[in-house]
Write an enzyme that holds these catalytic residues in place. Sequence first.
Site, PDB file in Angstrom:
ATOM      1  N   LYS A 116      22.870  33.466   9.809  1.00 11.64           N
ATOM      2  CA  LYS A 116      23.999  32.964   9.020  1.00 11.64           C
ATOM      3  C   LYS A 116      23.543  32.462   7.663  1.00 11.64           C
ATOM      4  O   LYS A 116      24.277  32.589   6.685  1.00 11.64           O
ATOM      5  CB  LYS A 116      24.764  31.871   9.785  1.00 11.64           C
ATOM      6  CG  LYS A 116      25.480  32.446  11.002  1.00 11.64           C
ATOM      7  CD  LYS A 116      26.652  31.619  11.455  1.00 11.64           C
ATOM      8  CE  LYS A 116      27.417  32.389  12.534  1.00 11.64           C
ATOM      9  NZ  LYS A 116      28.449  31.646  13.186  1.00 11.64           N
ATOM     10  N   LYS A 198      26.055  43.036  16.532  1.00 11.36           N
ATOM     11  CA  LYS A 198      27.058  42.675  17.547  1.00 11.36           C
ATOM     12  C   LYS A 198      28.462  42.710  16.937  1.00 11.36           C
ATOM     13  O   LYS A 198      28.622  42.494  15.723  1.00 11.36           O
ATOM     14  CB  LYS A 198      26.740  41.305  18.160  1.00 11.36           C
ATOM     15  CG  LYS A 198      27.167  40.137  17.345  1.00 11.36           C
ATOM     16  CD  LYS A 198      27.227  38.849  18.156  1.00 11.36           C
ATOM     17  CE  LYS A 198      27.763  37.777  17.226  1.00 11.36           C
ATOM     18  NZ  LYS A 198      28.054  36.497  17.751  1.00 11.36           N
ATOM     19  N   LYS A 201      33.639  38.435  14.848  1.00 11.83           N
ATOM     20  CA  LYS A 201      34.873  38.143  14.109  1.00 11.83           C
ATOM     21  C   LYS A 201      34.590  37.903  12.636  1.00 11.83           C
ATOM     22  O   LYS A 201      35.494  37.972  11.820  1.00 11.83           O
ATOM     23  CB  LYS A 201      35.596  36.953  14.735  1.00 11.83           C
ATOM     24  CG  LYS A 201      34.752  35.719  14.897  1.00 11.83           C
ATOM     25  CD  LYS A 201      35.333  34.756  15.917  1.00 11.83           C
ATOM     26  CE  LYS A 201      34.274  33.742  16.322  1.00 11.83           C
ATOM     27  NZ  LYS A 201      34.466  33.142  17.598  1.00 11.83           N
TER      28      LYS A 201
HETATM   29  P1  TYM Z   1      31.337  32.384  19.422  1.00 14.84           P
HETATM   30  O1  TYM Z   1      32.603  31.707  19.028  1.00 14.84           O
HETATM   31  O2  TYM Z   1      30.600  33.148  18.374  1.00 14.84           O
HETATM   32  O3  TYM Z   1      31.580  33.362  20.616  1.00 14.84           O
HETATM   33  C1  TYM Z   1      32.262  32.934  21.797  1.00 14.84           C
HETATM   34  C2  TYM Z   1      31.685  33.549  23.048  1.00 14.84           C
HETATM   35  O4  TYM Z   1      31.806  34.966  23.009  1.00 14.84           O
HETATM   36  C3  TYM Z   1      30.553  35.563  23.163  1.00 14.84           C
HETATM   37  N1  TYM Z   1      30.502  36.746  22.269  1.00 14.84           N
HETATM   38  C4  TYM Z   1      30.158  37.973  22.654  1.00 14.84           C
HETATM   39  N2  TYM Z   1      29.797  38.453  23.850  1.00 14.84           N
HETATM   40  C5  TYM Z   1      29.502  39.771  23.909  1.00 14.84           C
HETATM   41  N3  TYM Z   1      29.548  40.602  22.838  1.00 14.84           N
HETATM   42  C6  TYM Z   1      29.914  40.158  21.628  1.00 14.84           C
HETATM   43  N4  TYM Z   1      29.970  40.991  20.593  1.00 14.84           N
HETATM   44  C7  TYM Z   1      30.249  38.777  21.496  1.00 14.84           C
HETATM   45  N5  TYM Z   1      30.648  38.012  20.457  1.00 14.84           N
HETATM   46  C8  TYM Z   1      30.809  36.764  20.943  1.00 14.84           C
HETATM   47  C9  TYM Z   1      29.555  34.512  22.709  1.00 14.84           C
HETATM   48  O5  TYM Z   1      28.294  34.731  23.283  1.00 14.84           O
HETATM   49  C10 TYM Z   1      30.189  33.255  23.200  1.00 14.84           C
HETATM   50  O6  TYM Z   1      29.927  33.054  24.583  1.00 14.84           O
HETATM   51  N6  TYM Z   1      28.335  28.417  19.455  1.00 14.84           N
HETATM   52  C11 TYM Z   1      29.325  29.159  20.215  1.00 14.84           C
HETATM   53  C12 TYM Z   1      30.542  28.331  20.573  1.00 14.84           C
HETATM   54  C13 TYM Z   1      30.222  27.076  21.276  1.00 14.84           C
HETATM   55  C14 TYM Z   1      29.820  26.943  22.646  1.00 14.84           C
HETATM   56  C15 TYM Z   1      29.614  25.551  22.851  1.00 14.84           C
HETATM   57  C16 TYM Z   1      29.624  27.873  23.675  1.00 14.84           C
HETATM   58  C17 TYM Z   1      30.234  25.835  20.730  1.00 14.84           C
HETATM   59  N7  TYM Z   1      29.882  24.927  21.679  1.00 14.84           N
HETATM   60  C18 TYM Z   1      29.213  25.054  24.095  1.00 14.84           C
HETATM   61  C19 TYM Z   1      29.207  27.352  24.926  1.00 14.84           C
HETATM   62  C20 TYM Z   1      29.017  25.977  25.117  1.00 14.84           C
HETATM   63  C21 TYM Z   1      29.777  30.337  19.377  1.00 14.84           C
HETATM   64  O7  TYM Z   1      29.712  30.326  18.171  1.00 14.84           O
HETATM   65  O8  TYM Z   1      30.368  31.322  20.095  1.00 14.84           O
END
Ligand code: TYM
Length: 337
Positions: A116, A198, A201
């Site tokens: 990032k 990957k 969004k």
């Molecule tokens: P985030 O918002 O980027 O993504 C949310 C969840 O979706 C999964 N994910 C994917 N899985 C498979 N293929 C993809 N292309 C893909 N894109 C996203 C991510 O692995 C995630 O599980 N930091 C985290 C949010 C967060 C969080 C937490 C998660 C904040 N606090 C505490 C677990 C526990 C994040 O940015 O995910």
Amino acid sequence: MEETAKKVMLSGIQPSGELTLGSYLGAIRNWAELADQFDCYYFMADLHTLTARQVPAELRKRTLNQLAQYIACGLDPEKNTLFIQSHVRQHTELGWILSCYTMFGELSRMTQFKDKSAKNADNINGGLFTYPCLMAADILLYQPDFVPVGQDQKQHVELTRDVATRFNNLYGETFKIPEPYIPKVGARVMSLTSPENKMSKSDHDQNGCVYLMDEPEVIMRKFKRAVTDSDTEKCVRFDVENKPGVSNLMQIYAACTGKDYAAIEAEFDGLGYGAFKPKVGEAVVETLRPLREESLRIMQDKAYLESVYKAGAEKASYVANKTMRKVKKKIGLVAEP
Ligand code: TYM
């Protein structure tokens, strides 16, 4: 440590963009199946989105839409605790404390921070760097056994384990050490236009990313244009290294139909990519159609959504506060009167 009858699950998604097929297959879909077996907490990680500039009105709208989509994806608010991260003050409170137990070197090694900051060189803020401390707080407050995430978040869960272990070693058992819980199929859904990245969004190329709320025609168009591989073989075969585009489509097809890779290879034997791509699109359309319709319905019902996030925040705050009291006592803060 206190024992509850059911094991605890917790996870979150940032409302920094619309939910994608990746976040659905990699995360939410798997959450819905866990409600009876586990005590589950899921939240909209709105505070995490602030590491990038957000348009305030859009952030608010996306946060509520995300809640509606969670429910439409099968997260029953009667069985799961659904809440908005910023409504539970203990997240930022513990986030600060944990940042004092997380090393500069550890944070510097996080691949998400490196990615990032390379992409947003003009806004490498402190929040982006300490993001994993807030994420560790999100998790540890609820003493979960498992944290269901896609592959890209595994490193953050591992850091959470290290920080919790460090804290426990200094002050005695305080935090449960959680395990990442990664799905077998769908853990890493790749972009349709650049399968080495990957599906995300925040991807600038909108054609590579399928959104939960995309209309069927849009989904079909994206899949018909999906990049396949330039190898001469032209057959549907799972081989991530040499055929990343086709393998990604196979993964998506497998996740949507429940078929395994051997069955998919047999189904498209001799048919080539031209026949395969629209079939994957159709499978995705049918998987997302009911979720989209139900989301649109729930999004209209603001009073219902408010009742859900209010009840969720109350339950979450109660649990978070128990952990917080314990932490404050251990580190020497004077108890609140
Ligand atoms: P985030 O918002 O980027 O993504 C949310 C969840 O979706 C999964 N994910 C994917 N899985 C498979 N293929 C993809 N292309 C893909 N894109 C996203 C991510 O692995 C995630 O599980 N930091 C985290 C949010 C967060 C969080 C937490 C998660 C904040 N606090 C505490 C677990 C526990 C994040 O940015 O995910």
